[in-house]
Design a protein around this motif. Structure first.
Motif, mmCIF file in Angstrom:
data_model
loop_
_atom_site.group_PDB
_atom_site.id
_atom_site.type_symbol
_atom_site.label_atom_id
_atom_site.label_comp_id
_atom_site.label_asym_id
_atom_site.label_seq_id
_atom_site.Cartn_x
_atom_site.Cartn_y
_atom_site.Cartn_z
ATOM 1 N N GLY A 14 0.809 -1.210 0.000
ATOM 2 C CA GLY A 14 0.000 0.000 0.000
ATOM 3 C C GLY A 14 0.844 1.263 0.000
ATOM 4 N N VAL A 15 1.988 1.243 0.654
ATOM 5 C CA VAL A 15 2.866 2.414 0.735
ATOM 6 C C VAL A 15 3.860 2.456 -0.435
ATOM 7 C CG1 VAL A 15 4.692 3.523 2.082
ATOM 8 C CG2 VAL A 15 2.680 2.614 3.238
ATOM 9 N N PHE A 16 4.510 1.336 -0.724
ATOM 10 C CA PHE A 16 5.604 1.318 -1.701
ATOM 11 C C PHE A 16 5.230 0.717 -3.056
ATOM 12 C CE2 PHE A 16 7.668 1.098 2.494
ATOM 13 C CZ PHE A 16 8.415 2.260 2.436
ATOM 14 N N GLY A 17 4.047 0.152 -3.158
ATOM 15 C CA GLY A 17 3.658 -0.546 -4.380
ATOM 16 C C GLY A 17 3.370 0.370 -5.551
ATOM 17 N N GLU A 18 3.481 -0.195 -6.732
ATOM 18 C CA GLU A 18 3.139 0.508 -7.964
ATOM 19 C C GLU A 18 2.461 -0.482 -8.905
ATOM 20 O OE1 GLU A 18 6.486 1.342 -10.833
ATOM 21 O OE2 GLU A 18 7.619 1.089 -8.979
ATOM 22 N N PRO A 19 1.656 0.041 -9.845
ATOM 23 C CA PRO A 19 0.892 -0.844 -10.722
ATOM 24 C C PRO A 19 1.741 -1.527 -11.787
ATOM 25 C CG PRO A 19 0.443 1.450 -11.259
ATOM 26 C CD PRO A 19 1.333 1.453 -10.058
ATOM 27 N N ALA A 20 1.330 -2.747 -12.074
ATOM 28 C CA ALA A 20 1.962 -3.535 -13.131
ATOM 29 C C ALA A 20 0.897 -4.442 -13.737
ATOM 30 C CB ALA A 20 3.111 -4.360 -12.568
ATOM 31 N N SER A 33 -0.428 -4.862 -7.977
ATOM 32 C CA SER A 33 0.429 -3.837 -7.399
ATOM 33 C C SER A 33 1.561 -4.544 -6.670
ATOM 34 C CB SER A 33 -0.374 -2.972 -6.429
ATOM 35 O OG SER A 33 0.418 -1.920 -5.940
ATOM 36 N N GLY A 34 2.774 -4.002 -6.800
ATOM 37 C CA GLY A 34 3.922 -4.621 -6.141
ATOM 38 C C GLY A 34 5.060 -3.646 -5.994
ATOM 39 N N VAL A 35 6.115 -4.098 -5.358
ATOM 40 C CA VAL A 35 7.289 -3.260 -5.120
ATOM 41 C C VAL A 35 8.360 -3.640 -6.137
ATOM 42 C CG1 VAL A 35 9.036 -2.570 -3.448
ATOM 43 C CG2 VAL A 35 6.711 -3.069 -2.676
ATOM 44 N N PHE A 36 8.731 -2.661 -6.984
ATOM 45 C CA PHE A 36 9.705 -2.893 -8.051
ATOM 46 C C PHE A 36 11.074 -2.381 -7.626
ATOM 47 C CE2 PHE A 36 11.892 -1.242 -11.882
ATOM 48 C CZ PHE A 36 12.080 -2.445 -12.538
ATOM 49 N N VAL A 76 5.909 -9.379 -17.174
ATOM 50 C CA VAL A 76 5.511 -8.371 -16.184
ATOM 51 C C VAL A 76 5.829 -7.006 -16.782
ATOM 52 C CG1 VAL A 76 5.874 -7.453 -13.868
ATOM 53 C CG2 VAL A 76 6.050 -9.923 -14.256
ATOM 54 N N THR A 77 4.809 -6.176 -16.954
ATOM 55 C CA THR A 77 5.010 -4.828 -17.458
ATOM 56 C C THR A 77 4.866 -3.847 -16.300
ATOM 57 O OG1 THR A 77 4.141 -5.428 -19.629
ATOM 58 C CG2 THR A 77 4.226 -3.074 -19.099
ATOM 59 N N ILE A 78 5.927 -3.097 -16.037
ATOM 60 C CA ILE A 78 5.890 -2.057 -15.018
ATOM 61 C C ILE A 78 5.295 -0.830 -15.697
ATOM 62 C CG2 ILE A 78 7.230 -0.688 -13.377
ATOM 63 C CD1 ILE A 78 7.199 -3.752 -12.791
ATOM 64 N N ILE A 79 4.092 -0.456 -15.303
ATOM 65 C CA ILE A 79 3.328 0.577 -15.993
ATOM 66 C C ILE A 79 4.083 1.915 -16.026
ATOM 67 C CG2 ILE A 79 1.152 1.863 -16.041
ATOM 68 C CD1 ILE A 79 0.922 -1.232 -16.624
ATOM 69 N N ARG A 80 4.624 2.339 -14.898
ATOM 70 C CA ARG A 80 5.315 3.634 -14.809
ATOM 71 C C ARG A 80 6.451 3.741 -15.815
ATOM 72 N NH1 ARG A 80 10.019 4.480 -11.929
ATOM 73 N NH2 ARG A 80 9.741 2.538 -10.776
ATOM 74 N N LEU A 81 7.140 2.664 -16.053
ATOM 75 C CA LEU A 81 8.300 2.668 -16.942
ATOM 76 C C LEU A 81 7.959 2.300 -18.374
ATOM 77 C CD1 LEU A 81 10.810 0.822 -14.585
ATOM 78 C CD2 LEU A 81 10.603 3.286 -14.959
ATOM 79 N N GLY A 82 6.858 1.596 -18.561
ATOM 80 C CA GLY A 82 6.527 1.096 -19.892
ATOM 81 C C GLY A 82 7.498 0.021 -20.337
ATOM 82 N N ILE A 83 8.079 -0.696 -19.373
ATOM 83 C CA ILE A 83 9.065 -1.741 -19.675
ATOM 84 C C ILE A 83 8.482 -3.098 -19.312
ATOM 85 C CG2 ILE A 83 11.348 -2.670 -19.114
ATOM 86 C CD1 ILE A 83 12.297 0.164 -18.608
ATOM 87 N N THR A 84 8.717 -4.071 -20.182
ATOM 88 C CA THR A 84 8.262 -5.433 -19.945
ATOM 89 C C THR A 84 9.460 -6.318 -19.628
ATOM 90 O OG1 THR A 84 6.380 -5.134 -21.420
ATOM 91 C CG2 THR A 84 7.040 -7.403 -20.960
#
Length: 108
Positions: A14-20, A33-36, A76-84
């Motif tokens: 909830g604090v450190f996670g980001e969407p993927a 959501s997870g910690v990258f 796994v695509t990290i949405i913020r980065l646009g990297i798979t």
């Protein structure tokens, strides 16, 4: 008994996670959501040599957030980065946390 998923993993994500988005090799993609960490460093001090160090991207998630357990080769695509990335290994801590060790696939 400690509910690790509710009392520890949920608040951390909830604090450190980001969407993927996880795209299984077979089946439909799903959001999570997870910690990258782009440069996770693993050290193996038990290999018989002084130490072996490897650096790779990782994504930490709650197992309960996945409709099916992620597998080697899933994307796994990290949405913020646009990297798979492709999952190369999965470490399960036994308390509901999955550490997805990954290799770069495309994007960014």
């Amino acid at each position: 008994m400690i509910d690790w998923d509710k009392q520890v993993l949920g608040p951390v994500i909830g604090v450190f996670g980001e969407p993927a988005e996880i795209t299984p090799q077979s089946g439909s993609p799903y959001s999570v959501s997870g910690v990258f960490d782009e440069a996770y460093k693993a050290v193996d001090g038990f290999s018989g040599v002084e130490s072996i160090t490897s650096v790779c991207p990782v994504f930490g998630i709650q197992a309960s957030a996945c409709p099916a357990r992620p597998q080697q080769g899933d994307a796994v695509t990290i949405i913020r980065l646009g990297i798979t990335y492709l999952i190369r290994d999965i470490h399960d801590d036994g308390h509901g946390h999955l550490k997805l060790l990954m290799n770069y696939a495309s994007g960014g």
